[in-house]
Motif scaffolding. Structure first.
Motif, short mmCIF file in Angstrom:
data_model
loop_
_atom_site.label_atom_id
_atom_site.label_comp_id
_atom_site.label_asym_id
_atom_site.label_seq_id
_atom_site.Cartn_x
_atom_site.Cartn_y
_atom_site.Cartn_z
N GLY A 195 0.80 -1.21 0.00
CA GLY A 195 0.00 0.00 0.00
C GLY A 195 0.84 1.26 0.00
N VAL A 196 0.14 2.40 0.00
CA VAL A 196 0.78 3.71 -0.13
C VAL A 196 1.57 4.05 1.13
CG1 VAL A 196 0.33 6.18 -0.42
CG2 VAL A 196 -1.05 4.50 -1.67
N ILE A 197 2.78 4.58 0.93
CA ILE A 197 3.64 5.04 2.02
C ILE A 197 3.51 6.56 2.12
CG2 ILE A 197 6.03 5.29 2.80
CD1 ILE A 197 6.59 2.66 1.22
N GLU A 198 3.26 7.06 3.34
CA GLU A 198 3.24 8.50 3.59
C GLU A 198 4.20 8.80 4.73
OE1 GLU A 198 -0.73 10.54 3.42
OE2 GLU A 198 -1.44 8.46 3.43
N PHE A 199 5.10 9.76 4.50
CA PHE A 199 6.08 10.15 5.52
C PHE A 199 6.36 11.63 5.33
CE2 PHE A 199 10.24 10.45 7.56
CZ PHE A 199 10.08 9.65 8.68
N TYR A 226 8.11 12.70 12.72
CA TYR A 226 7.34 12.34 11.53
C TYR A 226 6.54 11.08 11.82
CZ TYR A 226 10.22 15.60 8.86
OH TYR A 226 10.84 16.73 8.39
N THR A 227 5.37 11.02 11.20
CA THR A 227 4.51 9.85 11.32
C THR A 227 4.55 9.07 10.02
OG1 THR A 227 3.03 10.93 12.89
CG2 THR A 227 2.16 9.02 11.69
N SER A 233 -3.11 3.97 7.30
CA SER A 233 -3.10 3.71 8.74
C SER A 233 -1.76 4.11 9.35
CB SER A 233 -3.36 2.22 9.02
OG SER A 233 -4.62 1.83 8.53
N GLN A 234 -1.82 4.71 10.56
CA GLN A 234 -0.59 5.11 11.23
C GLN A 234 0.20 3.88 11.64
OE1 GLN A 234 -0.84 8.28 14.12
NE2 GLN A 234 0.72 7.31 15.41
#
Length: 245
Positions: A195-199, A226-227, A233-234
């Motif tokens: 899935g998508v990575i967000e940082f 940073y989360t 999802s976190q």
């Protein structure tokens, strides 16, 4: 070619059993629209490959781009490989005359610009010498097997600019060298994820599962929390206390 190959412009669509573009010396690409499908290397030079423009789409290869020295200054490059994506060749082991993939041969991969995507079943960026990134946007969907990594080098890997997002398995994962000057983080997950990575402001959607994440960007700041989110999802939070974390 037994000597050099220079491509300045034109449209090429090559499907080959051996290397699609091969030089016993050097390859220089300054422009053009190039699509390659090879059962061996997409592009191979015994000495140097220099890419300063054009569109290169390697849709099938054993190794995508291979030479002792590879310099990418610009261009839109996409590589799909069943082994290493971009590879700096090994030196010669004098005892057996074969290529020794476990020693630093003094070669290097230098990325000074361009938009580069690598999808490799082997190592993504693989250098039997060193790797340097000063600019450009580089994304790597690396291996899912633990015998390879999205990054692999025997010398040093210095990143001083640009953006690098590399994902893959964690068994052989390497981070960039600690002497790098751009903020970089490597994260090993407990299990394979998708899935998508967000940082921070970085957002990337890998094409396959991953357990290791490497992100380097000028947008990352030291001593800031940073989360990491995966598929919305976190996952966890991290404070970047060192340039290479």
């Amino acid at each position: 070619a037994t000597s050099n190959i220079l491509i300045e412009n034109g449209t090429f669509n090559i499907k080959s059993v051996d290397d699609s573009i091969h030089s016993n010396s050097a390859i220089k690409i300054q422009g053009g629209d190039i699509t390659l499908s090879s059962s061996d290397d997409g592009m191979h030079a015994d000495n140097t490959i220099n890419i300063s423009g054009g569109s290169i789409n390697i849709v099938k290869s054993y190794e995508g781009i291979e030479a002792n020295y590879i310099i990418i200054d610009d261009g839109d490059i996409k590589v799909i490989s069943s082994d290493d994506g971009i590879n700096i060749s090994g030196g010669t082991n004098q005892s057996n005359g074969r290529m020794d993939e476990f020693s630093d041969n003094g070669g290097y991969l230098k990325i000074n610009g361009g938009n580069i995507y690598v999808n490799a079943s082997g190592d993504g960026l693989d250098s039997n010498g060193s790797i340097y990134i000063t600019n450009g946007y580089v994304t790597v969907d690396g291996p899912t097997n633990s015998g390879n990594g999205s990054l692999d080098y025997n010398g040093e890997f210095i990143i001083s600019g640009g953006t690098l997002i590399a994902v893959g398995s964690s068994g052989m994962a390497e981070n960039v060298s600690s002497s790098s000057t751009q903020t970089t983080i490597q994260i090993n997950l407990n299990n394979m994820a998708s899935g998508v990575i967000e940082f921070g402001s970085i957002k990337y959607s890998p094409s396959k599962n991953y357990q290791n994440i490497i992100i380097s960007s000028s947008s990352l700041e030291l001593n800031k929390e940073y989360t990491l989110k995966i598929d919305g999802s976190q996952y966890s939070t991290y404070t970047l206390t060192q340039t290479v974390t």
